[in-house]
Scaffold this motif. Structure first.
Motif, PDB file in Angstrom:
ATOM      1  N   GLY A  89       0.635  -1.422   0.285  1.00  0.00           N
ATOM      2  CA  GLY A  89       0.199  -0.273   0.263  1.00  0.00           C
ATOM      3  C   GLY A  89       0.935   1.372  -0.157  1.00  0.00           C
ATOM      4  O   GLY A  89       0.191   2.528  -0.247  1.00  0.00           O
ATOM      5  N   ALA A  90       1.962   1.238   0.079  1.00  0.00           N
ATOM      6  CA  ALA A  90       3.003   2.180   0.086  1.00  0.00           C
ATOM      7  C   ALA A  90       3.432   3.548  -1.200  1.00  0.00           C
ATOM      8  O   ALA A  90       3.294   4.012  -1.059  1.00  0.00           O
ATOM      9  CB  ALA A  90       4.410   1.746  -0.029  1.00  0.00           C
ATOM     10  N   ASP A  91       2.810   2.877  -2.134  1.00  0.00           N
ATOM     11  CA  ASP A  91       2.875   3.977  -3.512  1.00  0.00           C
ATOM     12  C   ASP A  91       1.729   4.393  -3.381  1.00  0.00           C
ATOM     13  O   ASP A  91       1.461   3.603  -3.872  1.00  0.00           O
ATOM     14  CB  ASP A  91       4.234   2.701  -4.808  1.00  0.00           C
ATOM     15  CG  ASP A  91       4.322   3.748  -5.746  1.00  0.00           C
ATOM     16  OD1 ASP A  91       4.010   4.207  -5.859  1.00  0.00           O
ATOM     17  OD2 ASP A  91       4.317   2.893  -6.431  1.00  0.00           O
ATOM     18  N   ASP A  92       2.042   5.551  -3.556  1.00  0.00           N
ATOM     19  CA  ASP A  92       0.595   5.897  -4.774  1.00  0.00           C
ATOM     20  C   ASP A  92       0.479   5.878  -5.369  1.00  0.00           C
ATOM     21  O   ASP A  92      -1.147   5.751  -5.693  1.00  0.00           O
ATOM     22  CB  ASP A  92       0.778   7.875  -3.799  1.00  0.00           C
ATOM     23  CG  ASP A  92       0.582   8.428  -2.839  1.00  0.00           C
ATOM     24  OD1 ASP A  92       0.287   7.697  -2.063  1.00  0.00           O
ATOM     25  OD2 ASP A  92       0.471   9.640  -2.593  1.00  0.00           O
ATOM     26  N   ARG A  93       0.767   5.320  -6.915  1.00  0.00           N
ATOM     27  CA  ARG A  93       0.970   5.668  -8.178  1.00  0.00           C
ATOM     28  C   ARG A  93      -0.343   4.114  -8.038  1.00  0.00           C
ATOM     29  O   ARG A  93      -0.980   3.771  -8.982  1.00  0.00           O
ATOM     30  CB  ARG A  93       2.041   5.379  -8.856  1.00  0.00           C
ATOM     31  CG  ARG A  93       1.912   6.535 -10.263  1.00  0.00           C
ATOM     32  CD  ARG A  93       2.801   6.589 -10.865  1.00  0.00           C
ATOM     33  NE  ARG A  93       3.669   7.745 -10.277  1.00  0.00           N
ATOM     34  CZ  ARG A  93       3.074   8.710 -10.912  1.00  0.00           C
ATOM     35  NH1 ARG A  93       2.318   8.789 -11.889  1.00  0.00           N
ATOM     36  NH2 ARG A  93       4.084   9.732 -10.740  1.00  0.00           N
ATOM     37  N   VAL A  94       0.276   3.235  -7.232  1.00  0.00           N
ATOM     38  CA  VAL A  94      -0.302   1.859  -6.850  1.00  0.00           C
ATOM     39  C   VAL A  94      -1.351   1.905  -6.403  1.00  0.00           C
ATOM     40  O   VAL A  94      -1.951   0.533  -5.888  1.00  0.00           O
ATOM     41  CB  VAL A  94       0.186   0.689  -7.731  1.00  0.00           C
ATOM     42  CG1 VAL A  94       1.051   0.980  -8.816  1.00  0.00           C
ATOM     43  CG2 VAL A  94       1.679   0.966  -6.793  1.00  0.00           C
ATOM     44  N   ALA A  95      -1.464   2.158  -5.439  1.00  0.00           N
ATOM     45  CA  ALA A  95      -2.393   1.910  -3.633  1.00  0.00           C
ATOM     46  C   ALA A  95      -3.564   2.007  -4.229  1.00  0.00           C
ATOM     47  O   ALA A  95      -4.164   3.471  -4.340  1.00  0.00           O
ATOM     48  CB  ALA A  95      -1.766   2.929  -2.753  1.00  0.00           C
ATOM     49  N   VAL A  96      -3.882   0.927  -4.448  1.00  0.00           N
ATOM     50  CA  VAL A  96      -6.284   1.584  -4.244  1.00  0.00           C
ATOM     51  C   VAL A  96      -6.794   0.069  -3.193  1.00  0.00           C
ATOM     52  O   VAL A  96      -7.587   0.904  -3.680  1.00  0.00           O
ATOM     53  CB  VAL A  96      -6.001   0.961  -5.960  1.00  0.00           C
ATOM     54  CG1 VAL A  96      -5.599   1.547  -6.919  1.00  0.00           C
ATOM     55  CG2 VAL A  96      -5.775  -0.362  -5.977  1.00  0.00           C
ATOM     56  N   LEU A  97      -5.815   0.301  -2.642  1.00  0.00           N
ATOM     57  CA  LEU A  97      -6.751  -0.706  -1.485  1.00  0.00           C
ATOM     58  C   LEU A  97      -6.135   0.076   0.062  1.00  0.00           C
ATOM     59  O   LEU A  97      -5.274   0.286   0.245  1.00  0.00           O
ATOM     60  CB  LEU A  97      -6.227  -2.553  -1.735  1.00  0.00           C
ATOM     61  CG  LEU A  97      -7.056  -2.503  -3.154  1.00  0.00           C
ATOM     62  CD1 LEU A  97      -6.488  -3.655  -3.023  1.00  0.00           C
ATOM     63  CD2 LEU A  97      -8.069  -2.788  -2.957  1.00  0.00           C
ATOM     64  N   GLU A  98      -7.477   0.630   0.541  1.00  0.00           N
ATOM     65  CA  GLU A  98      -7.122   0.398   1.346  1.00  0.00           C
ATOM     66  C   GLU A  98      -7.584  -0.479   3.282  1.00  0.00           C
ATOM     67  O   GLU A  98      -8.653  -0.862   2.825  1.00  0.00           O
ATOM     68  CB  GLU A  98      -7.530   2.179   2.591  1.00  0.00           C
ATOM     69  CG  GLU A  98      -7.557   2.831   1.212  1.00  0.00           C
ATOM     70  CD  GLU A  98      -5.996   3.605   1.651  1.00  0.00           C
ATOM     71  OE1 GLU A  98      -5.787   3.583   2.322  1.00  0.00           O
ATOM     72  OE2 GLU A  98      -5.611   4.289   0.908  1.00  0.00           O
ATOM     73  N   ARG A  99      -6.454  -0.972   3.820  1.00  0.00           N
ATOM     74  CA  ARG A  99      -6.817  -2.475   4.664  1.00  0.00           C
ATOM     75  C   ARG A  99      -7.219  -2.058   5.958  1.00  0.00           C
ATOM     76  O   ARG A  99      -7.002  -0.532   6.233  1.00  0.00           O
ATOM     77  CB  ARG A  99      -5.485  -3.168   5.100  1.00  0.00           C
ATOM     78  CG  ARG A  99      -5.401  -3.893   3.875  1.00  0.00           C
ATOM     79  CD  ARG A  99      -3.861  -4.905   4.149  1.00  0.00           C
ATOM     80  NE  ARG A  99      -3.317  -3.841   4.392  1.00  0.00           N
ATOM     81  CZ  ARG A  99      -2.021  -5.063   4.621  1.00  0.00           C
ATOM     82  NH1 ARG A  99      -2.027  -5.678   5.439  1.00  0.00           N
ATOM     83  NH2 ARG A  99      -1.040  -4.110   4.582  1.00  0.00           N
ATOM     84  N   PHE A 100      -8.330  -2.071   6.907  1.00  0.00           N
ATOM     85  CA  PHE A 100      -8.817  -1.826   7.830  1.00  0.00           C
ATOM     86  C   PHE A 100      -7.725  -1.495   8.986  1.00  0.00           C
ATOM     87  O   PHE A 100      -7.721  -0.359   9.232  1.00  0.00           O
ATOM     88  CB  PHE A 100      -9.789  -2.899   8.725  1.00  0.00           C
ATOM     89  CG  PHE A 100      -9.825  -3.172   9.930  1.00  0.00           C
ATOM     90  CD1 PHE A 100     -10.880  -1.954  10.264  1.00  0.00           C
ATOM     91  CD2 PHE A 100      -9.272  -3.486  11.177  1.00  0.00           C
ATOM     92  CE1 PHE A 100     -10.949  -1.970  11.501  1.00  0.00           C
ATOM     93  CE2 PHE A 100      -9.894  -3.444  12.175  1.00  0.00           C
ATOM     94  CZ  PHE A 100     -10.489  -2.321  12.637  1.00  0.00           C
ATOM     95  N   VAL A 101      -6.756  -2.399   9.149  1.00  0.00           N
ATOM     96  CA  VAL A 101      -5.481  -1.814   9.808  1.00  0.00           C
ATOM     97  C   VAL A 101      -4.314  -2.318   8.707  1.00  0.00           C
ATOM     98  O   VAL A 101      -4.043  -3.301   7.886  1.00  0.00           O
ATOM     99  CB  VAL A 101      -5.022  -2.843  10.966  1.00  0.00           C
ATOM    100  CG1 VAL A 101      -3.516  -2.420  11.670  1.00  0.00           C
ATOM    101  CG2 VAL A 101      -6.194  -2.728  12.003  1.00  0.00           C
ATOM    102  N   GLY A 102      -3.241  -1.135   8.073  1.00  0.00           N
ATOM    103  CA  GLY A 102      -2.385  -1.163   7.414  1.00  0.00           C
ATOM    104  C   GLY A 102      -0.858  -2.420   8.298  1.00  0.00           C
ATOM    105  O   GLY A 102      -0.887  -2.381   9.462  1.00  0.00           O
ATOM    106  N   GLN A 103      -0.140  -2.304   7.757  1.00  0.00           N
ATOM    107  CA  GLN A 103       1.466  -2.622   7.714  1.00  0.00           C
ATOM    108  C   GLN A 103       1.510  -1.831   8.682  1.00  0.00           C
ATOM    109  O   GLN A 103       1.445  -0.927   9.110  1.00  0.00           O
ATOM    110  CB  GLN A 103       2.234  -2.246   6.850  1.00  0.00           C
ATOM    111  CG  GLN A 103       3.366  -3.305   6.997  1.00  0.00           C
ATOM    112  CD  GLN A 103       2.474  -5.017   5.977  1.00  0.00           C
ATOM    113  OE1 GLN A 103       2.911  -4.982   4.891  1.00  0.00           O
ATOM    114  NE2 GLN A 103       3.004  -5.900   7.390  1.00  0.00           N
ATOM    115  N   VAL A 104       2.035  -3.015  10.080  1.00  0.00           N
ATOM    116  CA  VAL A 104       2.616  -1.941  11.513  1.00  0.00           C
ATOM    117  C   VAL A 104       3.823  -2.396  11.565  1.00  0.00           C
ATOM    118  O   VAL A 104       4.810  -3.832  10.936  1.00  0.00           O
ATOM    119  CB  VAL A 104       2.064  -2.296  12.803  1.00  0.00           C
ATOM    120  CG1 VAL A 104       0.655  -1.685  12.563  1.00  0.00           C
ATOM    121  CG2 VAL A 104       1.651  -3.855  12.883  1.00  0.00           C
ATOM    122  N   SER A 105       4.713  -1.460  12.472  1.00  0.00           N
ATOM    123  CA  SER A 105       6.813  -1.763  12.840  1.00  0.00           C
ATOM    124  C   SER A 105       5.984  -3.266  14.055  1.00  0.00           C
ATOM    125  O   SER A 105       5.200  -2.746  14.502  1.00  0.00           O
ATOM    126  CB  SER A 105       7.193  -0.385  12.781  1.00  0.00           C
ATOM    127  OG  SER A 105       6.341   0.098  14.110  1.00  0.00           O
TER     128      SER A 105
END
Lengths: 124, 309
Positions: A89-105
């Motif tokens: 989900g990081a690249d703005d050009r291809v990020a078309v999905l927003e997950r309920f909770v994204g990647q966490v450290s």
């Protein structure tokens, strides 16, 4: 519409398990009949196959008759492609999905687990 | 005209850098996400209008006393004489820059919308082949994956779809699951994808300016807050907070590269669930400020023309 979608899924499952490819008539034999015992019409299967071809999941071998259909990529390849869409989900050009909770450290995941433990303690 | 141009330029600079930096750091948007979203939209609209407007009014000043007459005269000169008077190079450059900026913004938006729509359609096709319909929840598909995942796909020419993974069903209890589904349905019902896509295009257009980069990340966070608020209203604060913490705290497989914006975003969401919303009076005040932000550059562009009539 939904029924056709489920039919596409069954057809792809058959094609994925037979990498050498199948004809529409093979598929009529392989796909389960409806509860009334009626088999799918070959034209229905051909419609489904041409939809899948248009979507880029299936190729058609035209040199043989009847035409032979094969899956473009394996089920695992497509599953990997799907997961890439979901996780990258990081690249703005291809990020078309927003997950309920994204990647966490890892540090944040630890903090969240502690928070949960705290909540459990508060509740008890 | 030149005064209007200077005022618009000042507004453009204010909205491009300091205002978005201050707003992105503010605390109140956590308690009033809808109002904050409105304000970001007003800032983007006003910022774009004043950037283009200040260049256009400066460039067209030699052609008339107000924007509308000057633009008409400019087009007349260009179409009849086929050349632009070269006496002043700066105004000509400004008109060119304004036209380029408009083209740049419009093209970026168009490309982003087309690419996003295509990517979403491809993803929808993949989901249709690789997931089963959820027998308990209409409009929902179950993905056979051990990682806890939940997301939604807006329906462009198709039905909107919520996707849950097997791992999520195993991780969460009934109440938490209802919170996740309510959250995703809120995204779909409130058309959040349009908002995030527009701001994604805005950021790609002006990547070096806080007006676009801060707006993009703030808007992404605000729509999550809005969906959380709907889920909290539906199932209560506790299950929602547990759902966010459980999914976020789960060991994730896959690339561990983290977005900067994500670093504390999830903890922040858990803590936010218990906050009371901002009272109505300040929210109305912020709404008035948002309206003024759009009205001011519009008036600066049009008033000389209106006075002339």
């Amino acid at each position: 519409m939904a029924a056709l979608g489920e039919l596409e899924r069954s057809v792809m499952d058959q094609l994925w398990s037979t990498p050498t490819g199948l004809t529409a008539y093979d598929l009529v034999d392989l796909l389960p009949a409806d509860p009334g015992g009626k088999r799918l019409a070959p034209t229905t299967v051909l419609t489904v196959l041409s939809r899948l071809e248009k979507k880029g999941f299936v190729t058609r071998e035209r040199s043989t008759r009847p035409h032979r259909y094969t899956a473009v990529a394996s089920r695992a390849d497509h599953a990997a492609e799907l997961m890439r869409d979901v996780l990258d989900g990081a690249d703005d050009r291809v990020a078309v999905l927003e997950r309920f909770v994204g990647q966490v450290s890892p540090a944040e995941a630890d903090a969240l687990r502690e928070l949960l433990l705290g909540r459990v303690r508060d509740a008890s | 005209m030149l005064l209007a141009s200077a005022l618009l330029a000042a507004l453009a600079v204010l909205l491009a850098v300091p205002v978005p930096i201050v707003l992105a750091r503010a605390e109140w948007p956590r308690r009033a996400p809808a109002t904050a979203l409105l304000l970001w939209q007003a800032i983007a609209l006003s910022g774009g209008l004043s950037m283009v407007g200040s260049l256009a009014t400066f460039g067209l000043a030699p052609f008339g006393d107000d924007l509308i007459h000057a633009a008409a005269r400019f087009l007349e000169v260009v179409s009849t004489e086929q050349t632009v008077p070269t006496a002043d190079v700066w105004p000509t450059l400004a008109v060119g820059a304004a036209a380029l900026l408009v083209a740049h913004l419009v093209l970026n938006l168009a490309v982003t919308v087309v690419v996003s729509t295509r990517e979403r359609r491809r993803h929808r096709d993949l989901v249709a082949l690789l997931s089963a319909p959820d027998p308990e929840r209409p409009g929902t598909r179950l993905l056979d994956d051990p990682a806890p995942l939940a997301y939604c796909l807006p329906g462009v020419g198709a039905l909107p779809m919520t996707v849950l993974s097997q791992g999520l069903l195993e991780l969460l209890g009934d109440e938490e699951l209802r919170a996740v589904v309510a959250h995703e349905r809120a995204h779909l019902a409130q058309r959040h994808a349009w908002m995030t896509t527009a701001f994604r295009a805005w950021r790609l257009s002006l990547p070096w300016f806080p007006i676009a980069s801060r707006a993009r990340s703030s808007v992404a966070t605000l729509v999550e807050y809005l969906a959380d608020d709907t889920a909290r209203a539906a199932v209560g604060a506790e299950p929602l907070a547990r759902a966010i913490a459980l999914v976020g705290g789960h060991d994730t497989t896959g690339p561990m590269e983290t977005r900067d914006a994500d670093r504390s975003a999830i903890l922040d969401r858990v803590r936010r669930v218990g906050l009371a919303p901002l009272p109505l009076a300040p929210r109305i005040l912020i709404g008035v400020v948002a309206a003024a932000l759009v009205v001011v550059p519009t008036v600066l562009l049009l008033v000389p023309a209106l006075l002339d009539l």
